[in-house]
Design an enzyme around this catalytic site. Structure first.
Site, PDB file in Angstrom:
ATOM      1  N   TYR A   4       0.831  -1.212   0.000  1.00 45.56           N
ATOM      2  CA  TYR A   4       0.000   0.000   0.000  1.00 45.56           C
ATOM      3  C   TYR A   4       0.864   1.260   0.000  1.00 45.56           C
ATOM      4  O   TYR A   4       0.603   2.208  -0.734  1.00 45.56           O
ATOM      5  CB  TYR A   4      -0.952   0.019   1.209  1.00 45.56           C
ATOM      6  CG  TYR A   4      -1.915   1.179   1.100  1.00 45.56           C
ATOM      7  CD1 TYR A   4      -3.141   1.023   0.454  1.00 45.56           C
ATOM      8  CD2 TYR A   4      -1.572   2.445   1.575  1.00 45.56           C
ATOM      9  CE1 TYR A   4      -4.005   2.091   0.303  1.00 45.56           C
ATOM     10  CE2 TYR A   4      -2.428   3.530   1.417  1.00 45.56           C
ATOM     11  CZ  TYR A   4      -3.642   3.347   0.785  1.00 45.56           C
ATOM     12  OH  TYR A   4      -4.488   4.405   0.624  1.00 45.56           O
TER      13      TYR A   4
ATOM     14  N   ASP B 250       2.124  20.265 -20.934  1.00 48.32           N
ATOM     15  CA  ASP B 250       1.255  19.095 -21.050  1.00 48.32           C
ATOM     16  C   ASP B 250       2.067  18.141 -21.923  1.00 48.32           C
ATOM     17  O   ASP B 250       2.095  18.251 -23.145  1.00 48.32           O
ATOM     18  CB  ASP B 250      -0.083  19.477 -21.695  1.00 48.32           C
ATOM     19  CG  ASP B 250      -0.988  18.259 -21.884  1.00 48.32           C
ATOM     20  OD1 ASP B 250      -0.484  17.122 -21.746  1.00 48.32           O
ATOM     21  OD2 ASP B 250      -2.174  18.436 -22.192  1.00 48.32           O
TER      22      ASP B 250
ATOM     23  N   LYS C 191       0.213   7.768 -23.519  1.00 51.13           N
ATOM     24  CA  LYS C 191       0.799   8.076 -24.817  1.00 51.13           C
ATOM     25  C   LYS C 191       2.280   7.667 -24.772  1.00 51.13           C
ATOM     26  O   LYS C 191       2.594   6.504 -24.991  1.00 51.13           O
ATOM     27  CB  LYS C 191       0.648   9.569 -25.147  1.00 51.13           C
ATOM     28  CG  LYS C 191      -0.736  10.031 -25.594  1.00 51.13           C
ATOM     29  CD  LYS C 191      -1.861   9.754 -24.677  1.00 51.13           C
ATOM     30  CE  LYS C 191      -3.164  10.404 -25.063  1.00 51.13           C
ATOM     31  NZ  LYS C 191      -3.617  11.431 -24.142  1.00 51.13           N
TER      32      LYS C 191
ATOM     33  N   ALA D 255       2.220  14.878 -22.735  1.00 55.35           N
ATOM     34  CA  ALA D 255       1.781  13.534 -23.125  1.00 55.35           C
ATOM     35  C   ALA D 255       2.671  12.936 -24.222  1.00 55.35           C
ATOM     36  O   ALA D 255       2.958  11.746 -24.220  1.00 55.35           O
ATOM     37  CB  ALA D 255       0.328  13.572 -23.604  1.00 55.35           C
TER      38      ALA D 255
ATOM     39  N   PHE E 118      -5.837  20.672 -24.662  1.00 59.40           N
ATOM     40  CA  PHE E 118      -6.506  19.413 -24.977  1.00 59.40           C
ATOM     41  C   PHE E 118      -7.915  19.479 -24.374  1.00 59.40           C
ATOM     42  O   PHE E 118      -8.146  20.244 -23.444  1.00 59.40           O
ATOM     43  CB  PHE E 118      -5.690  18.259 -24.379  1.00 59.40           C
ATOM     44  CG  PHE E 118      -6.279  16.905 -24.647  1.00 59.40           C
ATOM     45  CD1 PHE E 118      -6.277  16.376 -25.922  1.00 59.40           C
ATOM     46  CD2 PHE E 118      -6.833  16.162 -23.618  1.00 59.40           C
ATOM     47  CE1 PHE E 118      -6.826  15.132 -26.176  1.00 59.40           C
ATOM     48  CE2 PHE E 118      -7.376  14.907 -23.860  1.00 59.40           C
ATOM     49  CZ  PHE E 118      -7.378  14.398 -25.141  1.00 59.40           C
ATOM     50  N   ASP E 119      -8.867  18.683 -24.896  1.00 61.36           N
ATOM     51  CA  ASP E 119     -10.257  18.895 -24.446  1.00 61.36           C
ATOM     52  C   ASP E 119     -10.472  18.664 -22.952  1.00 61.36           C
ATOM     53  O   ASP E 119     -11.187  19.422 -22.313  1.00 61.36           O
ATOM     54  CB  ASP E 119     -11.281  18.148 -25.317  1.00 61.36           C
ATOM     55  CG  ASP E 119     -10.975  16.681 -25.514  1.00 61.36           C
ATOM     56  OD1 ASP E 119     -10.064  16.178 -24.846  1.00 61.36           O
ATOM     57  OD2 ASP E 119     -11.655  16.027 -26.337  1.00 61.36           O
TER      58      ASP E 119
ATOM     59  N   HIS F  83     -19.941  14.530 -28.829  1.00 62.90           N
ATOM     60  CA  HIS F  83     -19.393  13.554 -29.785  1.00 62.90           C
ATOM     61  C   HIS F  83     -19.335  12.139 -29.212  1.00 62.90           C
ATOM     62  O   HIS F  83     -19.406  11.174 -29.951  1.00 62.90           O
ATOM     63  CB  HIS F  83     -18.033  14.004 -30.325  1.00 62.90           C
ATOM     64  CG  HIS F  83     -16.975  14.157 -29.282  1.00 62.90           C
ATOM     65  ND1 HIS F  83     -17.061  15.094 -28.280  1.00 62.90           N
ATOM     66  CD2 HIS F  83     -15.832  13.480 -29.065  1.00 62.90           C
ATOM     67  CE1 HIS F  83     -15.984  14.988 -27.511  1.00 62.90           C
ATOM     68  NE2 HIS F  83     -15.232  14.017 -27.951  1.00 62.90           N
TER      69      HIS F  83
HETATM   70  C1  LIG Z   1      -4.662  12.260 -23.718  1.00 61.95           C
HETATM   71  C2  LIG Z   1      -4.296  13.643 -23.400  1.00 61.95           C
HETATM   72  C3  LIG Z   1      -4.662  14.248 -22.184  1.00 61.95           C
HETATM   73  C4  LIG Z   1      -5.548  13.567 -21.162  1.00 61.95           C
HETATM   74  O1  LIG Z   1      -4.976  12.415 -20.690  1.00 61.95           O
HETATM   75  P1  LIG Z   1      -5.824  11.119 -20.251  1.00 61.95           P
HETATM   76  O2  LIG Z   1      -4.764  10.152 -19.892  1.00 61.95           O
HETATM   77  O3  LIG Z   1      -6.647  10.707 -21.432  1.00 61.95           O
HETATM   78  O4  LIG Z   1      -6.651  11.533 -19.081  1.00 61.95           O
HETATM   79  C5  LIG Z   1      -4.213  15.533 -21.934  1.00 61.95           C
HETATM   80  N1  LIG Z   1      -3.489  16.194 -22.840  1.00 61.95           N
HETATM   81  C6  LIG Z   1      -3.126  15.666 -24.021  1.00 61.95           C
HETATM   82  C7  LIG Z   1      -2.302  16.453 -24.976  1.00 61.95           C
HETATM   83  C8  LIG Z   1      -3.524  14.378 -24.346  1.00 61.95           C
HETATM   84  O5  LIG Z   1      -3.196  13.873 -25.549  1.00 61.95           O
END
Ligand SMILES: *Cc1c(COP(=O)(O)O)cnc(C)c1O
Length: 455
Positions: A70, A211, A254, A213, A122-123, A446
């Protein structure tokens, strides 16, 4: 030496092969929304590159070493060592996925009424800003507006516009640069742009985050496209980018090449302390953050593998190859090809369909109808504005379709298959039907809407 994938296949998964009748029935059942399709009727799945990559043998072996204690699990320390070496940030918090890191960071940092400024949010990033009563402001650079111009760094932020919002009294709470710029065609951000953003943020005392990713894919494109970086490794470039910022949020689904995972990494100990309380309250204890020990071990290994130049070179080459095939078939793409995806210009192909008939969605569904290929619309269905009667009142600037390429999953012949189906559609595009909404939920349209072909 000619390019080829620096791995061979050790475990295989059969892909569903369907008939035209099965696909038509599946479309009806799904309300013509590809998010409602069960995976067992999808032949080639290009819906997302998130969490869809193939694990390596070394990652599977690492998974067996997962320590599920844990608190203080060995897995956490192995993860932290790799993430610290990669990013240089002293405070590292695992989270279950990227959006959890966004929510925690913004909750700890933003006050209602403030602005988050980005090249493009990102959304989920935008949603997490707006849920706090704040404004998400996108300032993509001028090069991003021209889809056909193959400028090398169309992910860059507009520095003049950023300077303006930092000096005109706008209450800017933070600046966040998305690398690569997913919302903006998967285009990379240059180191010169990141350096200028860091400088502006320092001058105006505004915190600056990445960000991150797709930190490795962005770094790869920097080594290929930005003068002065040819002799740098992708890992060195990634580190330089992390060095410029005060921290990062990252979806590790990613460039972590895992099925689940994320990271919040920070320099400031006070901010990290506030985030850690939120982490424990909403994700999990600081040494697991909503992940299993085995996830953390697979991540540690994935973060080592992803900056391999041979891997990144073939990944970039795959996208470019698919983009070239699309263009040869007569379908324009956003130029240049990104690395995690190519974006088809459906508006230009399906000129018989007005935005209100959703040409991007129509092309995405046609790829499914003819070839069992699943992909996502990025056009008026997703980004347009609608009135109460579900009539489109403001179309999206472009009608695009994203073909996202999962990491290490599909071979060249899979991509050639996709291109052949695309070429078939492009031979007589007028046959592709448009769509109308039959169910239009006010939120997350969507994902949840239903449609029907227009008569
Ligand atoms: C996928 C993504 C996110 C969100 O991440 P999740 O792991 O899907 O919650 C944020 N920013 C970018 C650029 C992404 O491609």
């Amino acid at each position: 030496m000619p390019l080829m994938e620096p791995y061979r296949i050790k475990v295989v998964e059969p892909i569903p092969i369907t008939t035209a009748e099965q696909r038509e029935a599946a479309l009806v059942e799904a309300g013509y929304n590809q998010f409602n399709l069960p995976a067992d009727v999808v032949t080639i799945d290009l819906l997302s590159d998130s969490g869809t990559g193939a694990l390596s043998a070394a990652q599977q072996a690492a998974s067996a070493l997962g320590d599920e204690s844990y608190a203080g699990a060995r897995s956490f320390f192995r993860f932290r060592e790799v993430a610290e070496e990669l990013t240089g940030y002293p405070h590292l918090m695992p989270v279950h996925q990227g959006r959890a890191a966004e929510r925690i960071l913004f909750t700890a940092l933003l006050k209602p009424g403030q602005f988050s400024v980005s090249n493009t949010h990102f959304d989920t990033t935008r949603a997490n800003v707006e849920l706090l009563g704040c404004t998400a402001l996108d300032l993509p650079g001028p090069a991003a507006r021209n889809l056909d111009e193959p400028s090398p760094f169309k992910g860059d932020i507009d520095l003049e516009a950023l300077h303006r919002v930092l000096t005109d009294g706008t209450p800017v709470g933070l600046v966040i640069m998305t690398i690569t710029n997913n919302g903006g065609g998967g285009q990379p951000v240059s180191m010169a742009n990141l350096e200028a953003v860091a400088q502006l943020c320092r001058t105006h005392e505004v915190p600056f985050f990445l960000d991150a990713a797709r930190f490795a894919e962005n770094a790869w494109l920097v080594t290929q496209r930005e003068p002065g970086y040819q002799n740098h490794t992708p890992r060195e470039v990634a580190r330089q980018a992390f060095d410029l910022a005060d921290g990062c949020v990252a979806s590790l689904k990613k460039d972590g090449i895992v099925n689940m995972g994320g990271l919040l990494a920070l320099r400031d100990p006070d901010l990290a302390g506030r985030c850690e309380l939120l982490l424990i309250a909403t994700e999990g204890f600081r040494t697991y953050g909503g992940l299993a020990g085995r996830d953390l071990d697979m991540l540690a290994q994935g973060l080592r593998e992803v900056t391999d130049p041979a891997y990144l070179a073939t990944r970039a080459d795959q996208s470019r190859y698919l983009g070239d095939l699309a263009v040869a078939a007569g379908v324009s793409i956003v130029q240049p090809a990104g690395i995690h995806a190519i974006y088809l210009n459906a508006g230009r192909l399906l000129t018989h369909l007005p935005p209100s008939a959703f040409p991007g969605h129509a092309l995405a569904l046609e790829l499914y109808r003819r070839g069992g290929i699943r992909c996502a619309e990025l056009g008026s269905l997703y980004l347009g504005e609608f009135d109460e009667q579900s009539e489109l009142t403001k179309p999206a600037p472009h009608e695009l379709v994203r073909l996202a390429i999962p990491r290490r999953v599909y071979t060249q012949s899979h991509l050639e298959y996709v291109a052949e189906i695309l070429a078939e559609i492009a031979k007589d595009p007028e046959r592709v039907p448009g769509y109308r909404l039959t169910h239009n939920p006010p939120l997350l349209r969507h994902f949840n809407c239903r449609l029907a072909p227009r008569a």
